[in-house]
Design a protein around this motif. Structure first.
Motif, PDB file in Angstrom:
ATOM      1  N   LYS A  13       0.831  -1.203   0.000  1.00 53.24           N
ATOM      2  CA  LYS A  13       0.000   0.000   0.000  1.00 53.24           C
ATOM      3  C   LYS A  13       0.866   1.254   0.000  1.00 53.24           C
ATOM      4  O   LYS A  13       0.604   2.206  -0.738  1.00 53.24           O
ATOM      5  CB  LYS A  13      -0.938   0.005   1.188  1.00 53.24           C
ATOM      6  N   ALA A  14       1.915   1.262   0.797  1.00 53.45           N
ATOM      7  CA  ALA A  14       2.808   2.423   0.847  1.00 53.45           C
ATOM      8  C   ALA A  14       3.517   2.618  -0.489  1.00 53.45           C
ATOM      9  O   ALA A  14       3.644   3.745  -0.975  1.00 53.45           O
ATOM     10  CB  ALA A  14       3.831   2.247   1.969  1.00 53.45           C
ATOM     11  N   HIS A  15       3.945   1.520  -1.072  1.00 49.25           N
ATOM     12  CA  HIS A  15       4.620   1.602  -2.369  1.00 49.25           C
ATOM     13  C   HIS A  15       3.646   2.084  -3.446  1.00 49.25           C
ATOM     14  O   HIS A  15       4.006   2.894  -4.295  1.00 49.25           O
ATOM     15  CB  HIS A  15       5.196   0.234  -2.733  1.00 49.25           C
ATOM     16  N   TRP A  16       2.419   1.589  -3.404  1.00 44.81           N
ATOM     17  CA  TRP A  16       1.418   2.008  -4.386  1.00 44.81           C
ATOM     18  C   TRP A  16       1.108   3.497  -4.253  1.00 44.81           C
ATOM     19  O   TRP A  16       0.949   4.191  -5.250  1.00 44.81           O
ATOM     20  CB  TRP A  16       0.152   1.178  -4.227  1.00 44.81           C
ATOM     21  N   GLU A  17       1.031   3.991  -3.031  1.00 48.71           N
ATOM     22  CA  GLU A  17       0.780   5.419  -2.830  1.00 48.71           C
ATOM     23  C   GLU A  17       1.940   6.250  -3.370  1.00 48.71           C
ATOM     24  O   GLU A  17       1.729   7.320  -3.942  1.00 48.71           O
ATOM     25  CB  GLU A  17       0.543   5.704  -1.349  1.00 48.71           C
ATOM     26  N   GLU A  18       3.159   5.764  -3.208  1.00 52.58           N
ATOM     27  CA  GLU A  18       4.329   6.463  -3.757  1.00 52.58           C
ATOM     28  C   GLU A  18       4.272   6.487  -5.282  1.00 52.58           C
ATOM     29  O   GLU A  18       4.576   7.499  -5.916  1.00 52.58           O
ATOM     30  CB  GLU A  18       5.609   5.766  -3.281  1.00 52.58           C
ATOM     31  N   ILE A  19       3.853   5.386  -5.878  1.00 50.64           N
ATOM     32  CA  ILE A  19       3.733   5.327  -7.343  1.00 50.64           C
ATOM     33  C   ILE A  19       2.650   6.293  -7.812  1.00 50.64           C
ATOM     34  O   ILE A  19       2.834   7.015  -8.801  1.00 50.64           O
ATOM     35  CB  ILE A  19       3.423   3.888  -7.791  1.00 50.64           C
ATOM     36  N   LYS A  20       1.517   6.305  -7.128  1.00 46.67           N
ATOM     37  CA  LYS A  20       0.429   7.208  -7.528  1.00 46.67           C
ATOM     38  C   LYS A  20       0.842   8.666  -7.402  1.00 46.67           C
ATOM     39  O   LYS A  20       0.419   9.508  -8.195  1.00 46.67           O
ATOM     40  CB  LYS A  20      -0.815   6.941  -6.683  1.00 46.67           C
ATOM     41  N   LYS A  21       1.682   8.975  -6.392  1.00 41.63           N
ATOM     42  CA  LYS A  21       2.122  10.353  -6.193  1.00 41.63           C
ATOM     43  C   LYS A  21       2.956  10.823  -7.383  1.00 41.63           C
ATOM     44  O   LYS A  21       2.859  11.971  -7.800  1.00 41.63           O
ATOM     45  CB  LYS A  21       2.931  10.458  -4.901  1.00 41.63           C
ATOM     46  N   HIS A  22       3.746   9.942  -7.951  1.00 38.43           N
ATOM     47  CA  HIS A  22       4.618  10.311  -9.062  1.00 38.43           C
ATOM     48  C   HIS A  22       4.021   9.982 -10.425  1.00 38.43           C
ATOM     49  O   HIS A  22       4.684  10.160 -11.440  1.00 38.43           O
ATOM     50  CB  HIS A  22       5.966   9.603  -8.931  1.00 38.43           C
ATOM     51  N   SER A  23       2.795   9.496 -10.471  1.00 33.08           N
ATOM     52  CA  SER A  23       2.221   9.085 -11.754  1.00 33.08           C
ATOM     53  C   SER A  23       1.903  10.270 -12.660  1.00 33.08           C
ATOM     54  O   SER A  23       1.784  10.113 -13.861  1.00 33.08           O
ATOM     55  CB  SER A  23       0.953   8.258 -11.530  1.00 33.08           C
TER      56      SER A  23
END
Length: 66
Positions: A13-23
């Motif tokens: 979940k933390a990694h996915w949120e980081e990916i979404k932040k930089h998407s």
């Protein structure tokens, strides 16, 4: 096992949120030239593998002494 599943889900979940932040950043979309090069490379590899298979199949008895 449950403890590891919970840790894994939190990490994902933390990694996915980081990916979404930089998407929203520029991802550098793949150009058509890159696609053509990849298709040609894969087709060439398949052709070479097919040629090797035909040669080995044809000369299998002659190659058995090697």
């Amino acid at each position: 096992m449950t403890k590891y599943a919970i840790r894994l889900s939190i990490a994902l979940k933390a990694h996915w949120e980081e990916i979404k932040k930089h998407s929203g950043d520029d991802r550098g979309d793949i150009s058509i030239t890159t696609i053509i090069i990849w298709v040609a490379a894969v087709a060439g590899a398949i052709a070479i593998a097919g040629t090797i298979a035909v040669v080995v199949g044809r000369y299998n008895t002659k190659l058995s002494g090697i």
